[in-house]
Design a protein around this motif. Structure first.
Motif, short mmCIF file in Angstrom:
data_model
loop_
_atom_site.label_atom_id
_atom_site.label_comp_id
_atom_site.label_asym_id
_atom_site.label_seq_id
_atom_site.Cartn_x
_atom_site.Cartn_y
_atom_site.Cartn_z
N ASN A 123 -0.65 3.35 4.72
CA ASN A 123 -1.67 3.23 5.45
C ASN A 123 -2.52 4.47 5.50
O ASN A 123 -2.57 5.27 6.54
CB ASN A 123 -1.11 2.65 6.88
N GLY A 124 -3.41 4.57 4.41
CA GLY A 124 -3.92 5.61 4.41
C GLY A 124 -5.22 6.05 5.56
O GLY A 124 -5.42 7.22 5.83
N ARG A 125 -5.82 4.95 6.02
CA ARG A 125 -6.79 5.43 7.10
C ARG A 125 -6.03 5.74 8.45
O ARG A 125 -6.57 6.86 8.75
CB ARG A 125 -7.21 3.72 7.33
N LEU A 126 -5.02 5.08 8.56
CA LEU A 126 -4.41 5.71 9.90
C LEU A 126 -3.69 7.25 9.66
O LEU A 126 -4.09 8.00 10.56
CB LEU A 126 -3.05 4.80 10.11
N GLN A 127 -3.05 7.52 8.42
CA GLN A 127 -2.77 8.61 8.16
C GLN A 127 -3.83 9.73 8.35
O GLN A 127 -3.61 10.91 8.61
CB GLN A 127 -2.17 8.88 6.53
#
Length: 545
Positions: free
Chosen positions: A82-86
């Motif tokens: 979940n790159g967006r959350l990271q």
């Protein structure tokens, strides 16, 4: 005198040089004479147990936090993919928070962890931090040290003897530190405060018994779930082995205690950050919602912070907090009791809500910094909108809280801690017991103890900056804005050039076209401070951690 050029603006904004009354480094040297000559590096990042920040900065596994992201995000989204959350978390915890402390750290190395590995990202991280501290007097500017992650802190390259840190995280175990990680964990735990003997609301402490059996001793469902290393460890609802039996038993113990507790009360998890992990239960309906949040058998709810009424979305149906939290208990962290929960008395009949900040010396004495007052709306909703400090009231407040500070300082110093402390203190209209008994201390109750730098610690260090300009009140808060730093400063050109507004931290996201920041504003009195804060808030959004 600094300056910021704005694209399309008629002239540069002339920023005054900021001279702090003192710095964290100077305070530490004063507090710990034996360490006065060591080269101390500050690590002021935040942490999460929910997901890796970057490939070089993994989530906490041993020291488990019930932080805002962990509590409010469904497990399916707590994935390393979940790159967006990271990225959203990394902006806050690896840039915004460290900049905020770097601003007041003084002339010492401050460690930053890069948000990404590309040269472009590394350079952007550095530019953002350098722009923030550029307004400081040169003698008080920190040395910014950037590295990929906790395993690669360049101690020798920068001549760093020891690290002082904000919050405990796993990657610090390999380094020489100013204080012990596990002891510091205890000092910041909710159960630690409940057992400290300090004036705090009475608590019922519920500790988890044992820990989950090993995956390879359980069923095929658990073994299959364990193959996905990108997600949190779990005990699936369909588990038919001893892990499922353990989870069911421990969940029922906690839920039974909550059901038996009459309202009002406060539910707390053991270790949190940024106001997470606390539910204020004032009615049977809220109690039912809490039970739904914990078990997952119900609709989402709102999580309420006891002293500030901040909120975040709770658990979704079918996935309770306990199913996420309890599987994180392991043989390596069971002695820390990270899955303990508490049911505490609710402090009522409030007359004051304060964020007390001070420095603890090696001899156990407190060095008072400030008592900031929590601000709430006057529309009947009692929603928290920030913290403010009235510099003219600080001496009276120091006298009011002197005894309380001394008791806290004695307790943390007895565990070997020297450094900054923040205490959330609720005061009642009348004393509720003799000093040291029944949670009473002249009507003051510690509802949270943060043995680290707090978000408002900059306010007392900026006293001379503001009062020298005739500004007797100030407030610091986090914001989210459209556009970048230069556009924001140009919009508020007058307050910035007058020195009544300044930036503690700023991170502009070029891809999203927006920024998150911490700002401080000052005014002649409380009325004008409220007006300026309202203007800023009407043109920005709030940031939660």
């Amino acid at each position: 005198m600094g300056s910021v050029g704005t694209a399309g603006a008629p002239a540069e904004v002339k920023l005054p040089t900021i001279k702090l009354d003192t710095t964290l480094t100077e305070l530490y040297r004063q507090a710990s004479p034996k360490n006065a000559n060591i080269r101390l590096g500050w690590v002021s990042c935040g942490i999460t147990s929910g997901v890796d920040f970057t490939p070089d900065f993994p989530r906490n596994v041993k020291f488990v936090y019930e932080d805002q992201t962990f509590v409010s995000t469904p497990s399916r989204k707590l994935s390393h993919g979940n790159g967006r959350l990271q990225h959203a978390l990394a902006k806050k915890h690896l840039s915004l928070i460290p900049q905020r402390d770097a601003f007041i750290s003084g002339a010492t190395p401050v460690i930053f962890f890069n948000l990404g590995r590309s040269p472009k990202q590394v350079e952007h991280d550095r530019r953002e931090a350098e722009a923030t501290i550029s307004v400081l007097d040169p003698s008080q500017r920190p040395e910014l040290v950037f590295c990929p992650g906790p395993s690669k802190i360049p101690m020798k390259e920068h001549g760093i003897d020891k690290l002082e840190y904000k919050v405990v995280f796993d990657g610090l175990e390999a380094y020489p530190l100013t204080h012990d990680l596990e002891t510091h964990w205890l000092l910041n735990s909710k159960a630690g405060l409940a057992r400290s003997g300090l004036p705090t609301p009475q608590s019922q402490i519920i500790e988890t018994e044992g820990y989950p059996p090993a995956v390879d001793s359980c069923c095929s469902v658990c073994r299959d779930a364990a193959t996905d290393a990108s997600r949190l460890p779990s005990i699936p609802p369909t588990c038919t082995g001893p892990r499922g039996e353990w989870l069911s038993r421990e969940t029922n113990r906690i839920l039974s205690a909550v059901r038996a507790r009459p309202v009002p009360f406060v539910f707390k998890t053991q270790q949190a950050f940024g106001g997470a992990g606390t539910w204020l239960i004032t009615s049977d309906d809220k109690k039912a919602q809490l039970l739904a949040d914990l078990s997952g058998l119900g609709s989402p709810t709102i999580q309420n912070n006891e002293s500030s009424s901040s909120s975040s979305t709770g658990e979704g149906q079918g996935e309770g907090l306990l199913r996420k939290l309890l599987p994180l208990l392991t043989p390596s962290n069971a002695h820390l009791h990270p899955t303990t929960v508490l049911l505490t008395d609710l402090v009522q009949d409030l007359s004051g809500d304060y964020g007390l900040t001070f420095f603890v010396t090696a001899s156990g004495a407190p060095l008072f910094l400030a008592a900031a007052e929590q601000m709430i709306t006057d529309d009947g909703s009692s929603a928290w909108i920030g913290s403010r400090i009235d510099y003219g009231r600080q001496e009276a407040l120091r006298e009011k809280f002197q005894g309380l500070m001394e008791r806290i300082a004695e307790w943390v110093a007895s565990h070997g801690y020297v450094g900054p402390v923040g205490a959330d203190v609720l005061c009642t209209s009348t004393a509720t017991g003799e000093e040291g008994k029944d949670g009473g201390d002249g009507g003051c109750h510690i509802v949270d103890l943060n043995v680290r730098t707090s978000g408002s610690v900059s306010l007392p260090l900026l006293r001379g900056h503001f009062t020298g300009r005739g500004l007797q009140c100030a407030s610091s808060f986090s914001i989210k804005v459209k556009g970048g730093r230069r556009e924001f400063i140009d919009k508020w050109r007058g307050p910035f050039e007058d020195g009544r507004m300044l930036i503690l931290s700023w991170y502009e996201d070029p891809e999203e076209g927006g920024s998150i920041a911490d700002v401080v504003v000052g005014a002649e009195d409380e009325e004008r401070l409220a007006e300026l804060m309202k203007e800023v808030r009407e043109n920005t959004e709030e940031v939660t951690f």
